[in-house]
Design a protein around this motif. Structure first.
Motif, PDB file in Angstrom:
ATOM      1  N   LEU A 165       0.574  -1.379   0.629  1.00  0.00           N
ATOM      2  CA  LEU A 165      -0.061   0.416   0.126  1.00  0.00           C
ATOM      3  C   LEU A 165       0.503   1.024   0.165  1.00  0.00           C
ATOM      4  N   SER A 166       0.977   2.106  -1.128  1.00  0.00           N
ATOM      5  CA  SER A 166       1.348   3.370  -0.416  1.00  0.00           C
ATOM      6  C   SER A 166       1.900   4.070   0.288  1.00  0.00           C
ATOM      7  N   PRO A 167       3.100   4.539   1.078  1.00  0.00           N
ATOM      8  CA  PRO A 167       2.992   5.267   1.423  1.00  0.00           C
ATOM      9  C   PRO A 167       1.888   6.113   1.817  1.00  0.00           C
ATOM     10  N   THR A 168       1.660   7.495   0.764  1.00  0.00           N
ATOM     11  CA  THR A 168       1.093   8.867   0.920  1.00  0.00           C
ATOM     12  C   THR A 168      -0.038   7.513  -0.803  1.00  0.00           C
ATOM     13  N   PRO A 169      -1.136   8.217   0.906  1.00  0.00           N
ATOM     14  CA  PRO A 169      -2.639   7.741  -0.137  1.00  0.00           C
ATOM     15  C   PRO A 169      -2.761   8.071  -1.467  1.00  0.00           C
ATOM     16  N   GLY A 170      -3.023   7.744  -2.065  1.00  0.00           N
ATOM     17  CA  GLY A 170      -3.730   8.225  -3.718  1.00  0.00           C
ATOM     18  C   GLY A 170      -2.394   7.491  -4.239  1.00  0.00           C
ATOM     19  N   THR A 171      -1.390   7.715  -4.266  1.00  0.00           N
ATOM     20  CA  THR A 171      -0.668   6.918  -5.214  1.00  0.00           C
ATOM     21  C   THR A 171      -1.025   5.386  -5.562  1.00  0.00           C
ATOM     22  N   PRO A 172      -0.511   5.630  -6.213  1.00  0.00           N
ATOM     23  CA  PRO A 172      -0.638   4.162  -6.900  1.00  0.00           C
ATOM     24  C   PRO A 172       1.492   3.412  -6.704  1.00  0.00           C
ATOM     25  N   PHE A 203       7.444  -2.129  14.131  1.00  0.00           N
ATOM     26  CA  PHE A 203       6.375  -2.043  13.258  1.00  0.00           C
ATOM     27  C   PHE A 203       7.092  -0.993  12.165  1.00  0.00           C
ATOM     28  N   THR A 204       6.891  -1.390  10.363  1.00  0.00           N
ATOM     29  CA  THR A 204       7.803  -0.334   9.714  1.00  0.00           C
ATOM     30  C   THR A 204       6.611   1.584   9.092  1.00  0.00           C
ATOM     31  N   GLY A 205       5.570   1.032   9.701  1.00  0.00           N
ATOM     32  CA  GLY A 205       4.751   2.154   9.344  1.00  0.00           C
ATOM     33  C   GLY A 205       3.717   1.811   7.913  1.00  0.00           C
ATOM     34  N   LEU A 206       4.657   0.555   7.263  1.00  0.00           N
ATOM     35  CA  LEU A 206       3.989   0.423   5.910  1.00  0.00           C
ATOM     36  C   LEU A 206       2.560  -0.944   5.868  1.00  0.00           C
ATOM     37  N   TYR A 207       2.022  -0.881   5.538  1.00  0.00           N
ATOM     38  CA  TYR A 207       0.982  -1.705   4.999  1.00  0.00           C
ATOM     39  C   TYR A 207       1.089  -2.310   3.791  1.00  0.00           C
ATOM     40  N   ALA A 208       0.469  -3.519   3.517  1.00  0.00           N
ATOM     41  CA  ALA A 208       0.374  -4.057   2.211  1.00  0.00           C
ATOM     42  C   ALA A 208      -1.172  -4.560   2.338  1.00  0.00           C
ATOM     43  N   LEU A 209      -1.633  -5.266   0.385  1.00  0.00           N
ATOM     44  CA  LEU A 209      -3.101  -5.598   0.786  1.00  0.00           C
ATOM     45  C   LEU A 209      -3.560  -7.070   0.716  1.00  0.00           C
ATOM     46  N   HIS A 210      -4.241  -7.514   1.652  1.00  0.00           N
ATOM     47  CA  HIS A 210      -4.782  -9.295   1.798  1.00  0.00           C
ATOM     48  C   HIS A 210      -5.016  -9.783  -0.027  1.00  0.00           C
ATOM     49  N   PRO A 211      -4.129 -10.001  -0.545  1.00  0.00           N
ATOM     50  CA  PRO A 211      -5.167 -10.468  -1.905  1.00  0.00           C
ATOM     51  C   PRO A 211      -5.831 -11.062  -1.987  1.00  0.00           C
ATOM     52  N   PHE A 212      -6.743 -11.378  -1.099  1.00  0.00           N
ATOM     53  CA  PHE A 212      -8.927 -11.903  -1.117  1.00  0.00           C
ATOM     54  C   PHE A 212      -9.360 -11.056  -0.889  1.00  0.00           C
ATOM     55  N   THR A 213      -9.340 -10.672   0.536  1.00  0.00           N
ATOM     56  CA  THR A 213      -9.586  -9.934   1.031  1.00  0.00           C
ATOM     57  C   THR A 213      -9.788  -8.150   1.539  1.00  0.00           C
ATOM     58  N   HIS A 214      -8.411  -8.246   0.784  1.00  0.00           N
ATOM     59  CA  HIS A 214      -7.996  -6.358   0.346  1.00  0.00           C
ATOM     60  C   HIS A 214      -8.096  -5.671   1.614  1.00  0.00           C
ATOM     61  N   PRO A 269      -0.585  -5.111   8.291  1.00  0.00           N
ATOM     62  CA  PRO A 269       0.484  -4.064   8.572  1.00  0.00           C
ATOM     63  C   PRO A 269       1.724  -4.844   8.340  1.00  0.00           C
ATOM     64  N   ILE A 270       2.572  -4.288   8.092  1.00  0.00           N
ATOM     65  CA  ILE A 270       4.194  -4.864   7.807  1.00  0.00           C
ATOM     66  C   ILE A 270       5.698  -4.328   9.610  1.00  0.00           C
ATOM     67  N   LEU A 287      -0.964  -6.098  17.951  1.00  0.00           N
ATOM     68  CA  LEU A 287      -1.184  -7.312  17.228  1.00  0.00           C
ATOM     69  C   LEU A 287      -2.291  -7.848  18.403  1.00  0.00           C
ATOM     70  N   ALA A 288      -1.726  -8.290  19.436  1.00  0.00           N
ATOM     71  CA  ALA A 288      -2.400  -8.822  20.128  1.00  0.00           C
ATOM     72  C   ALA A 288      -3.613  -9.373  20.203  1.00  0.00           C
ATOM     73  N   ASN A 289      -4.850  -8.463  20.324  1.00  0.00           N
ATOM     74  CA  ASN A 289      -5.983  -8.606  19.535  1.00  0.00           C
ATOM     75  C   ASN A 289      -6.238  -8.337  18.427  1.00  0.00           C
ATOM     76  N   GLN A 290      -5.579  -8.803  17.673  1.00  0.00           N
ATOM     77  CA  GLN A 290      -6.310  -9.654  15.884  1.00  0.00           C
ATOM     78  C   GLN A 290      -6.211 -10.570  16.002  1.00  0.00           C
ATOM     79  N   ILE A 291      -5.347 -10.877  16.377  1.00  0.00           N
ATOM     80  CA  ILE A 291      -5.663 -12.822  16.460  1.00  0.00           C
ATOM     81  C   ILE A 291      -6.999 -13.075  15.421  1.00  0.00           C
TER      82      ILE A 291
END
Ligand code: ANZ
Ligand code: ZN
Length: 839
Positions: free
Chosen positions: A199-206, A272-283, A287-288, A323-327
């Motif tokens: 996920l691009s760090p600056t929203p809107g940029t691909p 935490f790197t502050g970066l995110y990716a998108l889940h390939p199925f659920t989108h 967090p990375i 993350l602890a409550n995201q299990i």
């Protein structure tokens, strides 16, 4: 397995070469053509270090050690084919090691690459992964190994990973333990890769970049709550990490760097790197993190974190508050709250369209769907790494490559081999490569353009030398080829390879790889000997492997745990060259003789087990030989049987018939013990038993009757004692060659080693009964007696037992009355015990 010429044989050597020699002599006596060679694994660091210490050339140290150890091997009475002898440091040998390197290079299996390598600060050299133990120490110096970035030569053993794994199944003559160690080392893992777009760090940029993960559990894709990358991942080094997260990432990196022990189990530390990716199925946004437990050199260096189903991910998630409550669980379990669910199962409602599927089906379906959408693919991953073969030391085969400014890196032409080592005047303990300091040696001409060029200054790992030496024996004097392809194809694979379990991974894996490579590349004559065993085993080098146990000096103050040979306390050391603790083979042989020493070693423990050195019991062997000697002397008064004389069991009186039967039972057992089980201790026990029977029948003082001697009370057959002693001495010969030869030649003109192994005569024991213990499902139930000849016909023997009324009683369940069937039959000790598994 050939020895490293350290200078002196230790008891471990005496054990392995006694075993090999006994078997070689035995098989020769059975009429086989036996190759029993010896060579020296002579390159390597100890020679270099000893040379620096003593200020003598490594070659001098090495060859004088070889002379010393050869003398000791002869002192052990080994019957070795010395005309095949060589040392891997002989230029006539390492020429072919270099040739092998070039062949591998031509096949695209050699490459150079910058690598984070294992650096031994004591020996000042790079080590292969296999040479670093679990605690991160050098297998040789014991130093804590460091990581350094250096350009190195690699051999692409990973190209053979799958066949090295598959073909283990055909090695039925190998101990299971070794097969399992090799399987684990190759470490095949089947799963899938999934792509997570960044996920691009600056929203809107691909963003077109993505993180790819390798997982062995594609069915848990819906349970992903984070991604974690290795500390050396490009994402971290590229500067993509958001500014406000850099301090915490740097703090984490500093904590990792401060760790001295690079091989300890990694912690669950991360950032935490502050970066995110998108889940390939659920989108959904994922967090990375950077995590210490993610290895940079396995899979893709990125893990999809599934804390609900992976223990490391669970532990990691509990260290990160967000993350602890995201299990997320994707397979239900009543105990889910206490920890991750580590099994396969049915996917729950968190899994969208896959809910209700079993893990197994879901794995396939999720992978297939990901593939169809271009976001994943099935993937096979191996733990096996390429083989790092370059060493920055002197005493090894120089890497036969030349660096030219216009042609690049080119192999030395075969006609210019060997690339000889320069004289060893530049050695020093300063470290670094001695060849690198030798400017004149490096200067050469480029085989491509004839311009000035430089030799490569690395030498090869000694495991390259030892990866093919068994092939050289077949043609040790050949100056045109490493080995003659037709001889090699006929003689290979090695029928029996004896050596230590410590080589279960390294040496045996490299040897298998190299022999398979040569086989696959047609370096064995394909026209000669069609259908050879080498082809049948797809280029495997060793049909049977016997791994002998260690020789231990048990401290009498420490109780020994019998089954494992482990001392109950810690004071228990392996007798190796590094921890050599004082039983000197020469002293032992000097005191008891080589025959007794050999017998003692063979008798004290089965070859695979630990041998607890206990010198007091050698005298048992001495006493036994003295009793045989007495019988031999007594027999020397008797007449030799006429030529072609045969003993007819039926014409003997009952007491003699029993004795004759005992002799033949002994032949039957000893032959089986040596040929099949390598069970020397039981073979010796049988020979001792036969000696006892003879001593009873021919007690001291009463000379055996001669023809026409009326003084004896018993009507003895004149030729029985000589016949049985003949058997006994012939069977003794492989184990105690010197005294057996002496016994033999006291009444014969030829050598006992020119005799054939005695053959078992079933008629001799046809009316002897043997007792068999029958077990049902491991519990002893009853005994039956059989004529001993039945034991040689396994299926008939088993049918007889099954037909017995005693056995029939067990054929239905006592409670349920349901009929039971035999699902397995285990025959132990040549039929003395049979265990039936009923179900
Ligand atoms: C998600 C997952 C869920 C995993 C689960 C396991 C269980 P083997 O079988 O040894 O190949 N992994 C992948 N790459 C890694 C790396 N570079 N460093 C550390 N761990 C890594 O192990 C494969 C599993 O190890 C992969 O499957 C991944 O965790 C982790 F319930 O993915 B798994
Ligand atoms: Zn050139």
């Amino acid at each position: 397995m050939f020895p490293y010429p350290s200078g002196k044989l230790h008891m471990g050597h005496v054990r392995v070469y006694t075993i090999a020699d006994t078997l070689a002599r035995f098989h020769k006596m059975t009429g086989k053509h036996v190759i029993h060679p010896m060579a020296w694994d002579a390159f390597g660091l100890p020679a270099e270090n000893a040379a620096i210490e003593r200020n003598i050339p490594p070659a001098e140290w090495t060859y004088s050690n070889i002379a010393q150890m050869k003398k000791q091997l002869q002192m052990m009475l080994t019957d070795i084919d010395w005309d095949m002898e060589f040392a891997t440091c002989d230029p006539e040998y390492y020429k072919w090691t270099q040739d092998l390197f070039i062949k591998l290079h031509q096949a695209g299996l050699v490459y150079q690459k910058e690598a984070l390598v294992n650096w031994d600060p004591v020996d000042q050299t790079v080590l292969a992964n296999e040479q670093v133990d679990k605690s991160g120490r050098s297998w040789r110096s014991g130093a804590l190994v460091e990581k350094r970035q250096l350009k190195q030569w690699f051999i692409r053993i990973t190209a053979y990973a799958e066949e090295l794994l598959q073909d283990l199944n055909s090695l039925q003559g190998w101990p299971n333990r070794v097969l399992q160690m090799q399987r684990n080392w190759i470490g095949k893992s089947e799963g899938a890769e999934f792509d997570f777009p960044l996920l691009s760090p600056t929203p809107g940029t691909p963003s077109d970049s993505k993180l790819t993960v390798f997982t062995s559990r594609p069915d848990t894709l819906y349970g992903v709550s984070y991604l974690a990358v290795a500390a050396n991942h490009a994402l971290v080094t590229s500067g993509a990490i958001l500014a406000n997260h850099r301090p915490s990432v740097k703090a984490f990196m500093d904590r990792v760097a401060a760790k001295t022990d690079a091989y300890a189990e990694p912690s669950r530390d991360g950032a935490f790197t502050g970066l995110y990716a998108l889940h390939p199925f659920t989108h959904q946004k994922v967090p990375i993190y950077i995590a210490e437990y993610v290895l940079g050199d396995y899979g893709t260096g990125v893990v999809m974190g599934v804390p609900g189903h992976d223990i490391r991910d669970w532990e990691f998630a509990h260290q990160q508050p967000e993350l602890a409550n995201q299990i997320q669980f994707v397979i239900d379990s009543p105990n889910a709250a206490d920890g991750p669910v580590l099994t396969l199962g049915a996917l729950n409602s968190n899994c969208g369209p896959y809910a209700g599927l079993s893990s197994k089906v879901a794995m396939q379906k999720i992978t297939k769907d990901a593939q169809a959408q271009g976001v994943g693919r099935s993937k096979v991953q191996y733990k096996l790494r390429d083989w790092l073969v370059s060493r920055q030391r002197y005493w090894g085969a120089p890497v036969p490559m030349v660096h030219c400014s216009s042609c690049g890196t080119v192999p030395v032409p075969r006609s210019d081999l060997p690339v000889l080592l320069p004289p060893s005047s530049e050695l020093s303990s300063r470290g670094g490569s001695p060849l690198k300091r030798d400017e004149t040696w490096q200067q050469t001409t480029c085989p491509g353009c004839q311009g000035p060029a430089r030799r490569d200054t690395d030498t090869m790992d000694t495991f390259v030398d030892s990866s093919w030496y068994f092939l050289r024996f077949l043609d040790a004097q050949n100056s045109q080829q490493a080995f003659a392809p037709d001889t090699a194809r006929r003689a290979m694979p090695v029928d029996l390879y004896v050596g230590g379990i410590e080589h279960a991974i390294l040496h045996l894996l490299y040897s298998r790889f190299i022999t398979k490579f040569l086989w696959r590349e047609n370096h064995f004559d394909t026209k000669a000997h069609p259908g050879s065993n080498l082809d049948r085993l797809r280029g495997e080098p060793f049909i049977q492997l016997l791994t002998q146990g260690m020789v231990d000096l048990a401290d009498p103050r420490n109780p020994i745990v019998r089954r494992t040979g482990e001392s109950a306390s810690v004071n228990h050391e392996k007798m190796s060259k590094s921890k050599y603790n004082g039983v000197d083979p020469e002293t032992v042989i000097g005191a008891y003789g080589a025959d007794c020493t050999r017998l003692y070693i063979l008798y004290k423990a089965p070859p695979q087990e630990v041998l607890e050195w206990d010198e007091q019991s050698i005298v048992g062997m001495q006493r036994w030989l003295a009793r045989v000697s007495r019988l031999v002397q007594q027999n020397n008064h008797a007449h030799l049987p006429p030529k072609d004389y045969r003993i007819e069991p039926d014409s003997l009186i009952p007491a003699e018939r029993d004795l004759y039967a005992t002799a033949h039972q002994t032949i039957q057992q000893v032959t089986r013990d040596l040929a099949e089980g390598h069970s020397f201790n039981t073979a010796i026990a049988a020979l001792i038993k036969l000696t006892n029977a003879l001593t009873l029948y021919y007690p001291p003082m009463a000379p055996p009757s001669r023809p026409g001697n009326t003084a004896s009370e018993l009507p003895r057959s004149p030729f029985l004692l000589p016949a049985i002693l003949d058997y006994l001495v012939r069977m003794l010969a492989p184990m105690a060659p010197c005294i057996a030869e002496e016994f033999w030649t006291s009444s014969h003109l030829t050598s006992v080693f020119h005799q054939l192994w005695p053959t078992f005569n079933p008629k001799a024991i046809s009316n002897v009964e043997v007792e068999t213990v029958i077990q049902i499902n491991g519990k002893t139930k009853f005994k039956l007696s059989f004529p001993s000849t039945v034991l040689d016909q396994k299926s008939h023997f088993l049918e007889l037992i099954k037909a017995s009324p005693q056995f029939q009683k067990f054929l239905h369940d006592r409670q349920t009355k349901k009929p039971l069937t035999v699902v397995n039959e285990i025959v132990v000790k040549g039929g003395k015990l049979v265990n039936f598994i009923l179900k």
